[in-house]
Scaffold this active site. Sequence first.
Site, short mmCIF file in Angstrom:
data_model
loop_
_atom_site.label_atom_id
_atom_site.label_comp_id
_atom_site.label_asym_id
_atom_site.label_seq_id
_atom_site.Cartn_x
_atom_site.Cartn_y
_atom_site.Cartn_z
N ASP A 192 1.43 20.17 -20.39
CA ASP A 192 0.68 18.93 -20.57
C ASP A 192 1.64 18.01 -21.35
OD1 ASP A 192 -0.81 16.77 -21.42
OD2 ASP A 192 -2.64 17.93 -21.69
N ARG A 218 -13.99 15.24 -33.45
CA ARG A 218 -13.29 16.33 -32.76
C ARG A 218 -13.76 17.64 -33.37
NH1 ARG A 218 -10.65 14.47 -27.99
NH2 ARG A 218 -12.87 14.68 -27.71
N PHE A 252 -7.93 21.49 -24.39
CA PHE A 252 -8.25 20.07 -24.47
C PHE A 252 -9.46 19.83 -23.57
CE2 PHE A 252 -8.22 15.60 -23.45
CZ PHE A 252 -8.34 15.12 -24.73
N THR A 253 -10.31 18.91 -23.98
CA THR A 253 -11.62 18.73 -23.34
C THR A 253 -11.54 18.60 -21.82
OG1 THR A 253 -11.40 16.38 -23.86
CG2 THR A 253 -12.69 17.71 -25.40
N PHE A 289 -19.29 14.56 -25.61
CA PHE A 289 -18.93 13.69 -26.71
C PHE A 289 -18.83 12.22 -26.30
CE2 PHE A 289 -14.53 13.11 -25.37
CZ PHE A 289 -14.33 14.23 -24.59
N LYS A 326 -0.51 7.65 -23.33
CA LYS A 326 -0.14 7.97 -24.71
C LYS A 326 1.36 7.73 -24.86
CE LYS A 326 -4.18 10.37 -24.18
NZ LYS A 326 -4.97 10.36 -22.94
N TYR A 374 0.84 -1.21 0.00
CA TYR A 374 0.00 0.00 0.00
C TYR A 374 0.87 1.25 0.00
CZ TYR A 374 -3.73 3.26 0.95
OH TYR A 374 -4.61 4.30 0.83
N1 PM9 Z 1 -6.82 12.23 -24.43
C1 PM9 Z 1 -7.60 11.19 -26.38
O1 PM9 Z 1 -8.22 10.27 -26.92
C2 PM9 Z 1 -8.46 10.36 -24.18
C3 PM9 Z 1 -9.64 11.00 -23.59
S1 PM9 Z 1 -10.50 12.19 -24.51
C4 PM9 Z 1 -11.22 11.31 -25.72
O2 PM9 Z 1 -6.95 12.03 -27.04
C5 PM9 Z 1 -4.34 15.49 -23.39
C6 PM9 Z 1 -3.58 16.28 -24.38
C7 PM9 Z 1 -5.05 14.37 -23.77
C8 PM9 Z 1 -5.79 13.63 -22.80
C9 PM9 Z 1 -6.59 12.53 -23.17
C10 PM9 Z 1 -5.76 14.08 -21.46
C11 PM9 Z 1 -6.53 13.37 -20.40
C12 PM9 Z 1 -5.04 15.19 -21.14
N2 PM9 Z 1 -4.35 15.87 -22.11
O3 PM9 Z 1 -7.56 10.45 -20.68
O4 PM9 Z 1 -7.47 11.31 -18.38
O5 PM9 Z 1 -5.02 14.00 -25.06
O6 PM9 Z 1 -5.61 9.94 -19.23
O7 PM9 Z 1 -5.90 12.19 -20.07
C13 PM9 Z 1 -7.58 11.29 -24.95
P1 PM9 Z 1 -6.71 10.90 -19.56
#
Ligand code: PM9
Length: 459
Positions: free
Chosen positions: A217, A384, A126-127, A451, A260, A74
């Site tokens: 980011d 998008r 970014f969303t 979305f 990613k 843990y």
């Molecule tokens: N990006 C993508 O598919 C997955 C979720 S939105 C469809 O591009 C950036 C630049 C991203 C991102 C996620 C996140 C969030 C932050 N910044 O999905 O929470 O492209 O790990 O990261 C997606 P998490």
Amino acid sequence: MESKRSWAEPYKIKMVELLKMTTRQEREQAIEEAGFNTFLLKSDDVYIDLLTDSGTSAMSDRQWAAIMMGDEAYAGSKNFYALEDAVQKFYGYKNLVPTHQGRGAEHMLSQLLIKEGDYIPGNMYFTTTRLHQERAGGIFVDVIVDQAHRPQDDFPFKGNVDISKMEKLISDVGADKIPYISLEGNVNMAGGQPFSMANLKELYTLCRQHDILIMLDATRTAENAYFIQQREDGYSDMSVAEILLEICSMTDGCTMSAKKDGLVNIGGFFACNDTELYQKAQNFCVVFEGLHTYGGMAGRDMQALAVGIEESVQDNHQQARIGQVEYLGMQLIKADIPIVRPIGSHAIFLDAKQILPHIDQDDFPAQTLAAELYLESGIRAMERGNVSAGRDPLTGNNRRPELELVRLTIPRRVYTQAHMDVVVESVAEVYKRRQDIKGLTMVFEPEYLRFFQALFTRK
Ligand code: PM9
């Protein structure tokens, strides 16, 4: 020996995952049931899955071996220390707080640094990032260069911050209302477009003058480093790893979706240099993510990420990864399909406004095109555009962004060149019958990040 093929993969395949082929009739039923939202399809009904590059990469044998080294204590897992070492070595930040994925780190950063009424500039939104900024009381301001909003503009650094927009914001609202700028590597919503080191240096000077932090980011910043190596004067002799460290040295911390660049299926982190901010982040972590030495990640996943980070900064990895995306883009350009130029890092973005000019943006051309592509051949892409951009919190109207795109996102180390050829053929088929395609009506709209879960019917 160097490869003779420009982007041949620096690996071979050891295990495969079998795919199901579907009939047109099965796909008709699947997309109807999914409310014409590709996020709501079952992956079993998908042939080539280009929804996202997030968590969909193939891990290496070294990463799978790392999984077996999981220390699921843990507190104080040795995998945490391995990850901390990797982040310090390859990103250069002193302090690490793991999170369950990128948005966990965004939540942490936003809540720790933003006060009600603050302004948060960013090189395009970014969303999830913008949503967390807004939920913390911040107002997002887009300070990306204008070229980023023009799909056909070939400017090589469309991820650059427009320094004059940043200066104007500082003089309009005052630097004390701007806790940090959110700087994204390889800007996702612009088409996977990099910023240049020269631009970052200018931004660094400006932000230091005004005591504004630069929070990176880092999600696709190793890929950004590769573009700097390929496109920017003075960097061709430096490795991706060296360039990444130089980028991070001009920033104060980062949020990271490790799903990613990091080559893992789950995970993320917040990292920074400041001790006080680190202590606050650790404390925030125990409330929302888990103890600060795991933050929502299993020990084994932290170990796989430590290995993934090291693999992600290898020049030959990036050359093959971005080379494959470029191959797909070049084939689509040859087939006269309008895509965002120049070709970006993680995806090809179809320009739905140009492909379906007869569909008004409020009838969701990109959402429609993504559904049509699935119907054509079982390829899953992502909208998008208007749906992703959501509504303006002040007016309640659809934001109607300039970019109305369908993203064909390429998972790392997963698909072959033949798969890319199938994608080209399928997009070309849809393009041929584009005039007969009609838009969609939204019949269910969730409150946040619509979305993911919105439902549509045919017009
Ligand atoms: N990006 C993508 O598919 C997955 C979720 S939105 C469809 O591009 C950036 C630049 C991203 C991102 C996620 C996140 C969030 C932050 N910044 O999905 O929470 O492209 O790990 O990261 C997606 P998490």
